[in-house]
Design a protein around this motif. Sequence first.
Motif, PDB file in Angstrom:
ATOM      1  N   VAL A   8      -6.964  -0.458   1.011  1.00 17.40           N
ATOM      2  CA  VAL A   8      -8.323  -1.130   0.927  1.00 17.40           C
ATOM      3  C   VAL A   8      -8.421  -2.299   1.419  1.00 17.40           C
ATOM      4  O   VAL A   8      -9.665  -2.377   1.891  1.00 17.40           O
ATOM      5  CB  VAL A   8      -8.761  -1.088  -0.678  1.00 17.40           C
ATOM      6  N   VAL A   9      -7.541  -3.199   1.409  1.00 19.04           N
ATOM      7  CA  VAL A   9      -7.577  -4.455   1.870  1.00 19.04           C
ATOM      8  C   VAL A   9      -7.628  -4.292   3.453  1.00 19.04           C
ATOM      9  O   VAL A   9      -8.397  -5.193   4.207  1.00 19.04           O
ATOM     10  CB  VAL A   9      -6.877  -5.429   1.556  1.00 19.04           C
ATOM     11  N   GLY A  10      -6.655  -3.672   4.125  1.00 19.39           N
ATOM     12  CA  GLY A  10      -6.550  -3.363   5.453  1.00 19.39           C
ATOM     13  C   GLY A  10      -5.737  -4.482   5.961  1.00 19.39           C
ATOM     14  O   GLY A  10      -5.847  -5.617   5.773  1.00 19.39           O
ATOM     15  N   THR A  11      -5.220  -4.203   7.233  1.00 17.78           N
ATOM     16  CA  THR A  11      -4.259  -5.220   7.801  1.00 17.78           C
ATOM     17  C   THR A  11      -5.067  -6.344   8.351  1.00 17.78           C
ATOM     18  O   THR A  11      -4.421  -7.438   8.725  1.00 17.78           O
ATOM     19  CB  THR A  11      -3.419  -4.614   8.736  1.00 17.78           C
ATOM     20  N   GLU A  12      -6.394  -5.928   8.765  1.00 22.39           N
ATOM     21  CA  GLU A  12      -6.965  -7.048   9.778  1.00 22.39           C
ATOM     22  C   GLU A  12      -7.543  -8.113   8.710  1.00 22.39           C
ATOM     23  O   GLU A  12      -7.750  -9.128   9.265  1.00 22.39           O
ATOM     24  CB  GLU A  12      -8.508  -6.479  10.042  1.00 22.39           C
ATOM     25  N   THR A  13      -7.049  -8.100   7.514  1.00 24.85           N
ATOM     26  CA  THR A  13      -7.342  -9.139   6.558  1.00 24.85           C
ATOM     27  C   THR A  13      -6.346 -10.065   6.519  1.00 24.85           C
ATOM     28  O   THR A  13      -6.210 -11.331   6.225  1.00 24.85           O
ATOM     29  CB  THR A  13      -7.525  -8.878   5.132  1.00 24.85           C
ATOM     30  N   GLY A  14      -5.101  -9.680   7.077  1.00 17.21           N
ATOM     31  CA  GLY A  14      -3.900 -10.636   7.356  1.00 17.21           C
ATOM     32  C   GLY A  14      -2.986 -10.462   6.130  1.00 17.21           C
ATOM     33  O   GLY A  14      -2.041 -11.279   6.182  1.00 17.21           O
ATOM     34  N   PHE A  15      -2.876  -9.522   5.087  1.00 16.10           N
ATOM     35  CA  PHE A  15      -2.349  -9.239   4.061  1.00 16.10           C
ATOM     36  C   PHE A  15      -1.354  -8.212   4.682  1.00 16.10           C
ATOM     37  O   PHE A  15      -1.470  -7.009   5.053  1.00 16.10           O
ATOM     38  CB  PHE A  15      -2.927  -8.457   2.845  1.00 16.10           C
ATOM     39  N   ARG A  16      -0.009  -8.448   4.240  1.00 16.81           N
ATOM     40  CA  ARG A  16       1.392  -7.615   4.577  1.00 16.81           C
ATOM     41  C   ARG A  16       2.165  -7.480   3.179  1.00 16.81           C
ATOM     42  O   ARG A  16       2.260  -8.227   2.708  1.00 16.81           O
ATOM     43  CB  ARG A  16       2.103  -8.066   5.724  1.00 16.81           C
ATOM     44  N   TYR A  17       2.412  -6.248   2.987  1.00 18.62           N
ATOM     45  CA  TYR A  17       3.121  -6.111   1.608  1.00 18.62           C
ATOM     46  C   TYR A  17       4.510  -5.008   2.196  1.00 18.62           C
ATOM     47  O   TYR A  17       4.403  -4.099   2.776  1.00 18.62           O
ATOM     48  CB  TYR A  17       2.325  -4.990   0.809  1.00 18.62           C
ATOM     49  N   LEU A  18       5.581  -5.712   1.989  1.00 17.60           N
ATOM     50  CA  LEU A  18       7.009  -5.377   2.267  1.00 17.60           C
ATOM     51  C   LEU A  18       7.921  -5.206   1.008  1.00 17.60           C
ATOM     52  O   LEU A  18       8.518  -6.065   0.739  1.00 17.60           O
ATOM     53  CB  LEU A  18       7.512  -6.312   3.200  1.00 17.60           C
ATOM     54  N   PRO A  19       7.604  -3.849   0.541  1.00 20.08           N
ATOM     55  CA  PRO A  19       8.482  -3.491  -0.726  1.00 20.08           C
ATOM     56  C   PRO A  19      10.063  -3.482  -0.297  1.00 20.08           C
ATOM     57  O   PRO A  19      10.179  -3.022   0.997  1.00 20.08           O
ATOM     58  CB  PRO A  19       8.000  -2.369  -1.200  1.00 20.08           C
ATOM     59  N   ASP A  20      10.912  -3.710  -0.919  1.00 18.32           N
ATOM     60  CA  ASP A  20      12.291  -3.669  -0.567  1.00 18.32           C
ATOM     61  C   ASP A  20      12.789  -4.539   0.629  1.00 18.32           C
ATOM     62  O   ASP A  20      13.575  -4.140   1.209  1.00 18.32           O
ATOM     63  CB  ASP A  20      12.680  -2.364  -0.559  1.00 18.32           C
ATOM     64  N   ARG A  21      12.151  -5.599   0.942  1.00 17.91           N
ATOM     65  CA  ARG A  21      12.310  -6.253   2.201  1.00 17.91           C
ATOM     66  C   ARG A  21      13.635  -6.895   1.976  1.00 17.91           C
ATOM     67  O   ARG A  21      14.485  -7.140   2.911  1.00 17.91           O
ATOM     68  CB  ARG A  21      11.258  -7.269   2.444  1.00 17.91           C
ATOM     69  N   LEU A  22      13.883  -7.327   0.629  1.00 19.36           N
ATOM     70  CA  LEU A  22      15.296  -8.004   0.448  1.00 19.36           C
ATOM     71  C   LEU A  22      16.241  -6.893  -0.360  1.00 19.36           C
ATOM     72  O   LEU A  22      15.695  -6.616  -1.411  1.00 19.36           O
ATOM     73  CB  LEU A  22      15.060  -9.418  -0.204  1.00 19.36           C
ATOM     74  N   ASP A  23      17.407  -6.672   0.050  1.00 21.64           N
ATOM     75  CA  ASP A  23      18.140  -5.700  -0.637  1.00 21.64           C
ATOM     76  C   ASP A  23      18.953  -6.477  -1.862  1.00 21.64           C
ATOM     77  O   ASP A  23      18.516  -7.791  -1.786  1.00 21.64           O
ATOM     78  CB  ASP A  23      19.350  -5.066   0.297  1.00 21.64           C
ATOM     79  N   GLU A  24      19.502  -5.679  -2.619  1.00 22.75           N
ATOM     80  CA  GLU A  24      20.334  -6.468  -3.624  1.00 22.75           C
ATOM     81  C   GLU A  24      21.219  -7.884  -3.624  1.00 22.75           C
ATOM     82  O   GLU A  24      20.860  -8.506  -4.238  1.00 22.75           O
ATOM     83  CB  GLU A  24      20.892  -5.496  -4.682  1.00 22.75           C
ATOM     84  N   ALA A  25      21.865  -7.452  -2.323  1.00 20.56           N
ATOM     85  CA  ALA A  25      22.795  -8.594  -2.103  1.00 20.56           C
ATOM     86  C   ALA A  25      21.795  -9.904  -1.847  1.00 20.56           C
ATOM     87  O   ALA A  25      22.054 -10.831  -2.114  1.00 20.56           O
ATOM     88  CB  ALA A  25      23.615  -8.418  -1.102  1.00 20.56           C
ATOM     89  N   ALA A  26      20.943  -9.581  -0.950  1.00 23.29           N
ATOM     90  CA  ALA A  26      20.014 -10.839  -0.798  1.00 23.29           C
ATOM     91  C   ALA A  26      19.288 -11.489  -1.827  1.00 23.29           C
ATOM     92  O   ALA A  26      19.205 -12.646  -2.018  1.00 23.29           O
ATOM     93  CB  ALA A  26      19.093 -10.338   0.524  1.00 23.29           C
TER      94      ALA A  26
END
Length: 212
Positions: A8-26
């Motif tokens: 809905v917000v769209g990438t053109e707004t500059g919002f990035r959502y990165l689930p699981d970007r850090l693994d458990e060790a990190a």
Amino acid sequence: MEPHSARVVGTETGFRYLPDRLDEAAQRRLLAEVERIGEAAPFDRFVMPGTGRPLSIDMTNAGPLGWVSDRSGYRYSPAHLRTGLPWPPIPDLLLALWRELTDYPAPPECCLINLYQGVGAKLGMHRDQDEEAFDAPILSVSLGDAAMFRLGGRRRGDPARTFVVQSGTVMVFAGEARTFYHGVDRILPGTSALIPGGGRINLTLRRVTRPR
Ligand code: MD3
Ligand code: FE
């Protein structure tokens, strides 16, 4: 999980959502860094300017400038309000994430750390507007229990989307999204075993002053 807001917000707004970007060790490494920061710069329950009402979360900072609040207002301070000491440095892992995920030409100056514990812990809808570098992105990292996160638009009344943010999720708010209203409605207790005793930690990286 794919939040509807990514669509809905769209990438053109500059919002990035990165689930699981850090693994458990990190996540565990970062939690250890937060514990170290909390020993050098103890968490505070800040009060709202004017009313003096306490927030429902505890906060501390890393970096050359820390976000603080007291009866006289919100501001950035080079030192912890009670100890008078400079804030500890921002962990390298986070500086590397900033370089990787933003194209901003200068490093962040503030890493605000929010600690949510207990049923009433939340953050009302607000904009982050205490920074001079309003062109710089904000990067957020979540640890521990999941939260219901709310992302609105440029104006307070704009329609808002609510979605779940989990441990290890990284979000970047650049461009137009940098100005959007946002808040944390509530924590979902028991959804992560990362933090002993439960709870949620959110770290935000901000550039405060304009680079020169
Ligand atoms: C959207 N923290 O510290 S992080 C804050 O989960 C804050 O603790 C929340 O809002 C938390 O100010 C949300 C995600 C976030 C951070 C900054 C933003 C979303 C944002 C700035 C602009 C738009
Ligand atoms: Fe915010």
